[in-house]
Design a protein around this motif. Structure first.
Motif, short mmCIF file in Angstrom:
data_model
loop_
_atom_site.label_atom_id
_atom_site.label_comp_id
_atom_site.label_asym_id
_atom_site.label_seq_id
_atom_site.Cartn_x
_atom_site.Cartn_y
_atom_site.Cartn_z
N THR A 106 0.82 -1.20 0.00
CA THR A 106 0.00 0.00 0.00
C THR A 106 0.86 1.26 0.00
OG1 THR A 106 -1.96 0.99 1.05
CG2 THR A 106 -0.24 0.15 2.51
N VAL A 107 0.30 2.34 -0.50
CA VAL A 107 1.03 3.59 -0.69
C VAL A 107 1.04 4.39 0.60
CG1 VAL A 107 1.13 5.73 -2.02
CG2 VAL A 107 0.39 3.61 -3.12
N CYS A 108 2.23 4.88 0.97
CA CYS A 108 2.37 5.65 2.21
C CYS A 108 1.78 7.04 2.02
CB CYS A 108 3.83 5.75 2.62
SG CYS A 108 4.84 6.74 1.50
N GLY A 109 1.61 7.73 3.13
CA GLY A 109 1.09 9.09 3.09
C GLY A 109 0.13 9.32 4.24
N PRO A 110 -0.32 10.56 4.42
CA PRO A 110 -1.20 10.87 5.54
C PRO A 110 -2.59 10.26 5.35
CG PRO A 110 -0.95 12.78 4.11
CD PRO A 110 0.01 11.74 3.60
N ASP B 259 2.41 4.44 -7.20
CA ASP B 259 1.42 5.36 -6.64
C ASP B 259 0.05 4.69 -6.52
OD1 ASP B 259 0.72 5.19 -9.29
OD2 ASP B 259 0.87 7.34 -9.71
N ALA B 260 0.03 3.37 -6.58
CA ALA B 260 -1.23 2.63 -6.46
C ALA B 260 -1.03 1.42 -5.56
CB ALA B 260 -1.72 2.18 -7.84
N ASP B 261 -2.06 1.08 -4.78
CA ASP B 261 -2.01 -0.11 -3.96
C ASP B 261 -1.96 -1.35 -4.84
OD1 ASP B 261 -2.22 1.58 -1.83
OD2 ASP B 261 -4.17 0.87 -1.14
N TRP C 42 5.24 -1.21 2.27
CA TRP C 42 4.69 0.03 1.76
C TRP C 42 5.35 0.38 0.42
CZ3 TRP C 42 0.89 2.80 4.36
CH2 TRP C 42 0.66 2.43 5.68
N SER C 43 4.78 1.36 -0.23
CA SER C 43 5.35 1.85 -1.48
C SER C 43 5.14 3.37 -1.54
CB SER C 43 4.66 1.18 -2.68
OG SER C 43 5.25 1.59 -3.89
N GLY C 44 5.87 4.02 -2.44
CA GLY C 44 5.69 5.45 -2.65
C GLY C 44 6.58 6.30 -1.76
N GLU C 45 6.36 7.60 -1.82
CA GLU C 45 7.21 8.56 -1.12
C GLU C 45 6.37 9.60 -0.40
OE1 GLU C 45 11.02 11.53 -2.13
OE2 GLU C 45 10.02 10.38 -3.73
N HIS C 46 6.76 9.91 0.83
CA HIS C 46 6.07 10.95 1.60
C HIS C 46 6.97 11.37 2.74
CE1 HIS C 46 2.72 13.27 3.14
NE2 HIS C 46 3.05 12.85 4.35
N GLY C 47 6.99 12.67 3.01
CA GLY C 47 7.74 13.18 4.15
C GLY C 47 9.22 12.91 4.08
#
Length: 264
Positions: free
Chosen positions: A8-12, A230-232, A199-204
């Protein structure tokens, strides 16, 4: 046993959004015939780790957060393992909880090997190396992320009879080698299946590398998720008792060990 891993994609995300994501994944996994769904490290709480966010999502194993996830398992009719910040008195643990298809609790494991300054500042390390449950005719063990990089931790599970090792993770770039090489090697050398959900993706400022893996004891990889996305993704694999028996019969590491030579 058919199993599913959620990458799943990380993020708030707030708790209701997390539940929606898990509900969607559980329903799809069950529809595909999976009996178990594994979600990433800190499924509840998410990344990047922030004390305020962890404080809001932390709870006990019988608290409302875990109860809500267990209800999703019951509704979908699928066993689930999910990460969350477990509160126990003054201590906060990086934990994973396994429930059966009826939402009944089977086991809780607390991460023993904490990684980096942030985890050591936020969490208390767990004090139990081997936690197991019986599910679908298999002995299922649990570790979390960095734990699996210690061969001793996986070997302890092998010696205790684990058939399937569930490892929710938060593996970041550039450490793809863990998913690509270390996890399959651990499965082969300890003669068990390892399901490793990331997890996948970029945040913070954090970039998670994906590469969710289901590795078999015969040296093969059941599935390997894509890199940062950018997708689960929902990834499936089979835990086959025949493969377990054949691998253990063919590759006799456990029988040929000489532990009297390995002490400090």
């Amino acid at each position: 046993m058919k199993i599913a891993c959620l990458q799943t994609v990380c993020g708030p995300t707030d708790f209701p959004q997390t539940l929606d994501r898990l509900r969607d994944a559980a329903g799809k996994a069950a529809a595909e015939g999976a009996e178990l769904l594994l979600a990433p490290e800190m499924t509840v709480g998410g990344y990047p780790l922030r004390y305020a966010a962890l404080g809001q999502s932390a709870g006990t194993a019988d608290g409302p957060q875990c109860a809500a996830v267990a209800e999703i398992a019951r509704e979908a009719g699928i066993a689930m393992a999910h990460g969350w910040p477990e509160r126990d008195g003054a201590h906060l643990y990086n934990a994973v909880r396994l429930v059966d298809r009826d939402g009944r609790p089977l086991a809780v494991y607390r991460k023993a090997h904490l990684y980096g300054r942030a985890e050591h500042e936020l969490f208390t390390p767990g004090g139990t190396g081997v936690v197991q449950a019986f599910l679908g005719g298999l002995t299922v063990g649990m570790l979390i992320c960095y734990d699996v990089e210690f061969p001793e931790a996986v070997r302890a599970h092998a010696l205790a009879g684990s058939d399937l090792l569930l490892v929710p993770t938060g593996l970041m770039s550039p450490w793809d080698v863990v998913a690509r090489t270390i996890v399959p090697a651990r499965a082969f050398e300890s003669q068990l299946y390892i399901a490793y959900a990331n997890w996948s993706g970029e945040h913070g400022g954090l970039r998670f590398c994906g590469r969710t893996t289901i590795a078999a004891p015969d040296g093969t990889v059941e599935c390997l998720g894509t890199g940062p996305s950018d997708a689960d993704q929902l990834l499936f694999g089979e835990v086959d008792r025949t493969t377990l028996a054949s691998a253990r019969r063919t590759t006799t590491y456990l029988r040929d060990r000489r532990p009297e030579l390995y002490g400090s």
